[in-house]
Motif scaffolding. Structure first.
Motif, PDB file in Angstrom:
ATOM      1  N   SER A 292       0.729  -1.175   0.098  1.00 18.79           N
ATOM      2  CA  SER A 292      -0.065  -0.048   0.082  1.00 18.79           C
ATOM      3  C   SER A 292       1.030   1.195   0.021  1.00 18.79           C
ATOM      4  N   ASN A 293       0.680   2.162  -0.710  1.00 16.57           N
ATOM      5  CA  ASN A 293       1.077   3.492  -0.603  1.00 16.57           C
ATOM      6  C   ASN A 293       0.384   4.488   0.118  1.00 16.57           C
ATOM      7  N   ALA A 294      -0.868   4.094   0.595  1.00 14.35           N
ATOM      8  CA  ALA A 294      -1.508   4.903   1.593  1.00 14.35           C
ATOM      9  C   ALA A 294      -0.805   4.818   2.954  1.00 14.35           C
ATOM     10  N   PRO A 295      -1.129   6.135   3.621  1.00 13.73           N
ATOM     11  CA  PRO A 295      -0.302   5.867   5.022  1.00 13.73           C
ATOM     12  C   PRO A 295      -1.194   5.032   5.981  1.00 13.73           C
ATOM     13  N   GLU A 296      -2.367   4.869   5.833  1.00 10.57           N
ATOM     14  CA  GLU A 296      -3.109   3.991   6.709  1.00 10.57           C
ATOM     15  C   GLU A 296      -2.905   2.568   6.185  1.00 10.57           C
ATOM     16  N   GLY A 297      -2.353   2.289   5.155  1.00  7.22           N
ATOM     17  CA  GLY A 297      -2.034   0.923   4.784  1.00  7.22           C
ATOM     18  C   GLY A 297      -3.380   0.212   4.294  1.00  7.22           C
ATOM     19  N   GLY A 298      -4.106   0.827   3.409  1.00  4.87           N
ATOM     20  CA  GLY A 298      -5.495   0.054   3.245  1.00  4.87           C
ATOM     21  C   GLY A 298      -5.472  -0.855   2.006  1.00  4.87           C
ATOM     22  N   TYR A 299      -4.433  -1.156   1.304  1.00  3.17           N
ATOM     23  CA  TYR A 299      -4.323  -1.905   0.355  1.00  3.17           C
ATOM     24  C   TYR A 299      -3.152  -2.747   0.153  1.00  3.17           C
ATOM     25  N   PHE A 300      -3.201  -4.236  -0.313  1.00  2.00           N
ATOM     26  CA  PHE A 300      -1.976  -5.103  -0.321  1.00  2.00           C
ATOM     27  C   PHE A 300      -2.455  -5.796  -1.537  1.00  2.00           C
ATOM     28  N   ALA A 301      -1.511  -5.981  -2.598  1.00  2.00           N
ATOM     29  CA  ALA A 301      -1.671  -6.617  -3.627  1.00  2.00           C
ATOM     30  C   ALA A 301      -0.271  -7.793  -3.990  1.00  2.00           C
ATOM     31  N   ILE A 302      -0.612  -8.733  -4.735  1.00  2.00           N
ATOM     32  CA  ILE A 302       0.434  -9.438  -5.077  1.00  2.00           C
ATOM     33  C   ILE A 302      -0.053  -9.655  -6.822  1.00  2.00           C
ATOM     34  N   VAL A 303       0.809  -8.946  -7.593  1.00  2.00           N
ATOM     35  CA  VAL A 303       0.626  -8.925  -9.065  1.00  2.00           C
ATOM     36  C   VAL A 303       1.335  -9.751  -9.754  1.00  2.00           C
ATOM     37  N   LEU A 304       0.488 -10.744 -10.698  1.00  2.00           N
ATOM     38  CA  LEU A 304       1.011 -11.656 -11.560  1.00  2.00           C
ATOM     39  C   LEU A 304       1.744 -11.069 -12.944  1.00  2.00           C
ATOM     40  N   VAL A 305       2.958 -10.727 -12.795  1.00  2.00           N
ATOM     41  CA  VAL A 305       3.439 -10.307 -13.857  1.00  2.00           C
ATOM     42  C   VAL A 305       4.265 -11.165 -14.951  1.00  2.00           C
ATOM     43  N   THR A 306       4.213 -11.156 -16.186  1.00  2.00           N
ATOM     44  CA  THR A 306       4.751 -12.155 -16.953  1.00  2.00           C
ATOM     45  C   THR A 306       6.310 -12.531 -16.639  1.00  2.00           C
ATOM     46  N   SER A 307       6.546 -13.563 -16.530  1.00  2.00           N
ATOM     47  CA  SER A 307       8.120 -14.059 -16.398  1.00  2.00           C
ATOM     48  C   SER A 307       9.243 -13.346 -17.009  1.00  2.00           C
ATOM     49  N   ASN A 308       8.789 -13.078 -18.105  1.00  2.00           N
ATOM     50  CA  ASN A 308       9.876 -12.563 -19.090  1.00  2.00           C
ATOM     51  C   ASN A 308      10.049 -10.914 -19.032  1.00  2.00           C
TER      52      ASN A 308
END
Length: 191
Positions: free
Chosen positions: A75-91
Motif C-alpha cells: 500500500s502507498n496509503a499512510p493507513e495501509g489500506g491495500y495490499f496486492a500480489i501482481v502476476l507479471v509475465t516471467s519475461n
C-alpha cells in the motif's frame, strides 16, 4: 449389551469416516508453489491489522505468456489500506513498469467508500458465486481501454475486501482462484 456397544462404536466410526471424506480439501491445502518464496515478505509488508489469503491454485498461463512471476505491491496509503500480489509475465524485466507486464492480481483492501462502491458495482452488474459456506463473491467482466477484457471477482471476508482480477485467466479460472483463496487460512502480518 456388549454387542450393542460394539455396534455403537462401529456406527460412530462410520460417521466419522464419512465426515472425514467430506472435508473440503481446499481448506487443508497450502498456497500455490509460486507464492511460497514470498510468504515472509508478505508477513513483513502486510499492513497492521490486515490479513492476506493466497490461493492454492494458479492456472498455467495461456499460450504466448511464458509464465507468472508474483510481485508484491504494498500500500502507498499512510493507513495501509491495500495490499496486492501482481502476476507479471516471467519475461518482464525487473526494471520495467509492473503495469506493462501485469496479467492479473490478487488483493486485499480495508473497507472504505471506494471498496464499498466496487463491491456494490460487482453485486449489481455481476453474478453471485458461493466461494465457501457463508462467503459469497461477485463476479463480473469488463473492458479496460488499454488492457482489454478483465475478469474480476471480489468478496467480503474477515471484515475486509478480497479480490482476484486477471486479463490472462478465464472466468472459470478466476472463480477457481477466488474459491481457493476464500478457503485458505489467512496470513497475518508479523508486526
Amino acid at each position: 449389551m456388549k454387542g450393542r456397544s460394539q455396534l455403537s462404536l462401529i456406527a460412530s466410526l462410520a460417521i466419522l469416516g464419512v465426515g472425514a471424506l467430506t472435508i473440503n480439501p481446499l481448506a487443508m491445502a497450502e498456497p500455490a508453489s509460486i507464492f511460497r518464496p514470498l510468504i515472509r515478505d508478505i508477513q513483513a509488508q502486510l499492513p497492521r491489522g490486515m490479513v492476506m489469503r493466497l490461493p492454492a491454485v494458479i492456472p498455467n498461463p495461456p499460450s504466448g505468456i511464458p509464465g507468472y512471476r508474483p510481485t508484491i505491491i504494498p500500500s502507498n496509503a499512510p493507513e495501509g489500506g491495500y495490499f496486492a500480489i501482481v502476476l507479471v509475465t516471467s519475461n518482464c524485466p525487473e526494471t520495467r513498469l509492473v503495469a506493462v507486464c501485469d496479467t492479473g492480481r490478487i488483493f486485499v483492501e480495508r473497507r472504505n467508500s471506494n471498496t464499498n462502491q466496487r463491491l456494490r458495482e460487482n453485486q449489481q452488474q455481476g453474478s453471485s458465486i458461493s466461494l465457501k459456506t457463508g462467503v459469497r463473491g461477485f463476479y463480473r467482466s469488463y473492458i479496460q481501454p488499454t488492457r482489454g477484457k478483465m475478469h474480476e471477482i471480489i468478496w467480503e471476508q474477515d471484515g475486509m475486501i478480497f479480490g482476484v482480477m486477471s486479463r490472462s485467466m478465464s472466468q472459470e479460472q478466476v472463480i477457481n482462484v477466488a474459491i481457493s483463496m476464500a478457503n485458505e487460512l489467512p496470513i497475518k502480518a508479523k508486526n
